[in-house]
Design an enzyme around this catalytic site. Structure first.
Site, PDB file in Angstrom:
ATOM      1  N   GLY A 425     -15.886  28.330  34.325  1.00 41.94           N
ATOM      2  CA  GLY A 425     -14.633  28.395  33.565  1.00 41.94           C
ATOM      3  C   GLY A 425     -13.713  27.860  34.117  1.00 41.94           C
ATOM      4  O   GLY A 425     -13.390  27.900  35.922  1.00 41.94           O
ATOM      5  N   SER A 426     -12.184  27.643  34.250  1.00 39.30           N
ATOM      6  CA  SER A 426     -11.054  28.091  35.566  1.00 39.30           C
ATOM      7  C   SER A 426     -10.937  28.764  36.721  1.00 39.30           C
ATOM      8  O   SER A 426     -10.166  28.011  36.789  1.00 39.30           O
ATOM      9  CB  SER A 426      -9.520  28.288  34.288  1.00 39.30           C
ATOM     10  N   THR A 427     -11.574  29.592  36.536  1.00 39.29           N
ATOM     11  CA  THR A 427     -11.630  30.307  37.901  1.00 39.29           C
ATOM     12  C   THR A 427     -11.601  29.726  38.533  1.00 39.29           C
ATOM     13  O   THR A 427     -11.151  29.342  40.584  1.00 39.29           O
ATOM     14  CB  THR A 427     -12.825  31.701  37.865  1.00 39.29           C
TER      15      THR A 427
END
Length: 682
Positions: A425-427
């Site tokens: 995901g966005s990490t």
């Protein structure tokens, strides 16, 4: 006259020839009859030998089954009398000796039965496992009864060197299994007291009273009546002997009526569920284990899962002792096996057991994991997975009901979520941005005009669109990271291009096997060596697509930020050398990303702003990876948080929540853990 005389003379000449012919035929008949006789004799001998082999095999199988009270049916009464034994005594002799030495897995080889004079003689080689490991094959010899259905028994059929009333001297010097400790020496797999709860059969009563008592005990102990009856039916059980039914780590406050307990030394796991997937558990050595490793001993323990299994050889050590034949006065005659004891080694981990417990508790039973690493050294301080199971139950004898509860749980408590790959995901936007900065395709100060919550490059994408949660316009790198803007990152990834993007990613750990004592698949960029579309390229840029990294791999990848461009590999065993990889990204890019991650916490609209009131100097990036089959449907959401302290760079956290419940996130669950780390790692 002459003619008759001539004929008569001729007849006189033929008679002898005719007699020779019949003699020759008769001689042939004798040969044929003799051949049939010898064939018959051979068949009878073969049949007798086959019967003898059958008898010897049954005798050995009865021994292997531990049915010592049934041995007498294969032994002649005359041989027992001659040896000074009764039927009961010979069975008792075997039971006393074989039970004491832990004899098991008897394996006969080279069995032969041959006629010798007026009797049949048998020989065979027999190996077995004992409490001291595998005993070298001994050669046995004996004779059979005239019908070959019984053995003429003598004491050398226990061990070949035994005679008369010889005995066996068995001394077992048990090795102490090495403990697994945390970084501070606190045991997380320890040798401690366990309690065997059981019964003495004669106290059960008889008839309906016995049945009712067994049923009551079963209900109190979480067992079934069949479990208890099977324990009572074991060959060694006697009316006044304690029969263990269940092993526990603490004695129940209300011990069931007629139940007793004995204290034993066993393996205990103080952290219970909090470290189960990491540490694993031990179990009893089985026949299959011994087939794979004949150094194992019956009745001992072996690591079944986790670090107990990985480091089993070091932890287990080697039991010592001696097995010898003595005469009736105890004088040693022959040493059958002697082994020097070697205690197991202690394995000290980098784990902080207090932080481990706190991290597990913070997950509140939700599916997920928590990984903490010291960025400078790579020390893994926490490896927690939820939900979990109690390894104490697994190693001491779990009930069927408890096992079924674990096994049927849809959240899979036996799974290790810190070694399972997920889309990050966005990490992962931090990595994409750093590669773009180093490649010169991303200008952190450039503001992109982005309107709306959906975007696609052009009509060639069909119905596919990249979506974002927060509408901002224009958007620069800091704004994109603070608000976790998928559209901005998709556009920057397309600008970067597949070739430069992959070249940047390959500097990290993709495709590598990390040097950890944990089973895991390498991190992957995509299923194939190339992206099959621009859509997949764009999706990968903001942490989805076909990216797969487990939480350990994620925290390792992101270590370039607190270490200013150097990637530090994780280590789990204290004292091992730290491995690093320099210049994975530039120091300048690492500093830019770190400053923007600080804003994710400090700025009011930052996705990790809820951590700001902890008053801890943090840089963080949140992430949500949505798993769905169709573009516009609501899918399952995996929630991530990556954070590290910006003051000392002493700790970093990767918190993961699988299929997060509505109204919570990985960020929400990390507060207590971050507070503890800030207080203890500065």
């Amino acid at each position: 006259m002459e003619n008759r005389s001539g004929r008569n003379h001729g007849s006189d000449k033929e008679a002898p020839r005719s007699n020779k012919k019949w003699l020759a035929l008769l001689g042939g008949a004798v040969v044929i009859a003799g051949g049939g006789f010898f064939l018959y004799q051979h068949q009878q001998t073969a049949k007798a030998e086959a019967q003898g082999e059958k008898t010897v095999k049954k005798f050995i199988q009865t021994l292997d089954d531990g049915k010592y009270d049934q041995l007498a049916q294969y032994v002649t009464a005359s041989s027992l009398k001659k040896s000074g034994y009764t039927k009961d005594a010979v069975g008792q002799k075997y039971q006393t000796i074989f039970s004491a030495i832990g004899a098991d897995h008897l394996q006969p080889k080279n069995l032969t039965v041959k006629k010798s004079g007026d009797h049949y003689q048998f020989t065979y080689d027999l190996s077995m496992t004992t409490g001291l490991g595998k005993l070298k094959a001994q050669q046995y010899t004996g004779t059979l009864s005239s019908d070959r259905k019984k053995i003429n028994w003598q004491p050398d059929l226990i061990f070949p060197a035994m005679k008369g009333q010889d005995k066996i001297s068995y001394q077992n010097d048990l090795a102490t299994r090495g403990e697994i400790t945390d970084r501070n020496g606190t045991a997380i797999a320890a040798n401690g007291n366990v309690y065997q709860i059981g019964i003495v059969p004669k106290k059960l009563g008889s008839g309906t009273e016995k049945t009712a008592t067994i049923q009551s005990l079963a209900e109190s102990l979480g067992l079934t009546a069949d479990d208890i009856n099977q324990a009572l039916d074991q060959s060694w059980v006697q009316e006044d002997h304690f029969v263990p039914l269940k092993t526990v780590t603490s004695v129940p406050e209300n011990l069931p009526e007629k139940a007793e307990y004995q204290t034993k030394v066993g393996r205990v796991y103080p952290l219970k569920e909090a470290a189960a997937q990491l540490v694993g558990y031990v179990g009893n050595v089985t026949a299959d284990d011994i087939k794979k490793n004949d150094q194992l001993a019956s009745g001992s323990k072996i690591g079944r899962t986790g670090l107990e299994r990985t480091y089993d050889k070091k932890l287990r050590g080697r039991d010592g002792g001696s097995l010898a034949i003595t005469d009736s006065q105890g004088k040693q005659k022959q040493v059958l096996k002697k082994v020097a004891k070697k205690d197991g080694q202690t394995i000290q981990l980098t784990i902080d057991s207090h932080a481990q417990q706190l991290a597990y508790d913070s997950l509140k039973g939700n599916p997920g994991s928590s990984v903490v690493m010291a960025p400078k050294t790579g020390d893994l301080l926490v490896l927690a997975s939820s939900p979990s199971y109690d390894p104490n139950k697994m190693t001491n004898g779990i009930t069927q009901a408890d096992y079924d509860a674990y096994n049927n749980d849809e959240n899979q408590p036996f799974s290790s979520r810190f070694t399972t790959g997920y889309a990050p995901g966005s990490t992962f936007k931090t990595v994409t941005a750093a590669i773009g900065l180093d490649a010169g395709t991303l200008d952190p100060n450039e503001k992109l005009a982005i309107t709306g919550l959906k975007w696609q490059k052009d009509a060639s994408w069909g119905g596919y669109q990249v979506t974002r949660v927060t509408e901002k316009n224009p958007v620069d790198l800091k704004t994109a990271l603070v608000n976790s803007d998928n559209i901005y990152m998709a556009q920057e990834t397309l600008k970067l291009g597949e070739q430069k993007f992959r070249a940047g990613l390959k500097k990290f750990i993709f495709g590598e096997k990390l040097a950890l004592p944990l089973a895991m698949e390498p991190a992957q960029i995509s299923n194939q060596k190339k992206f099959n579309s621009e859509i997949l390229l764009a999706d990968t840029g903001y942490g989805q697509g076909q990216l797969l990294l487990n939480p350990i791999q994620q925290i390792t990848t992101y270590s370039v930020f607190p270490n200013q461009g150097t990637l530090v590999y994780p280590r789990l065993v204290k004292g091992e050398k730290t491995k690093t990889k320099a210049d994975v990204i530039s120091q300048k890019s690492a500093d830019v990303i770190t400053q923007d991650m600080e804003a994710v916490v400090k700025e009011a609209d930052g996705t990790a702003h809820s951590l700001n009131d902890l008053n801890i100097p943090l840089a963080a990036k949140t992430g949500t990876a949505e798993i769905k089959m169709k573009q516009d449907e609501k899918g399952k959401e995996n929630s991530f948080l990556y954070a590290f302290d910006t003051d000392k760079h002493a700790y970093s956290v990767l918190e993961f929540l699988e299929n997060k419940p509505e109204g919570t996130s990985a960020t929400d669950l990390s507060r207590e853990l971050l507070t503890y780390l800030n207080q203890n790692y500065q």
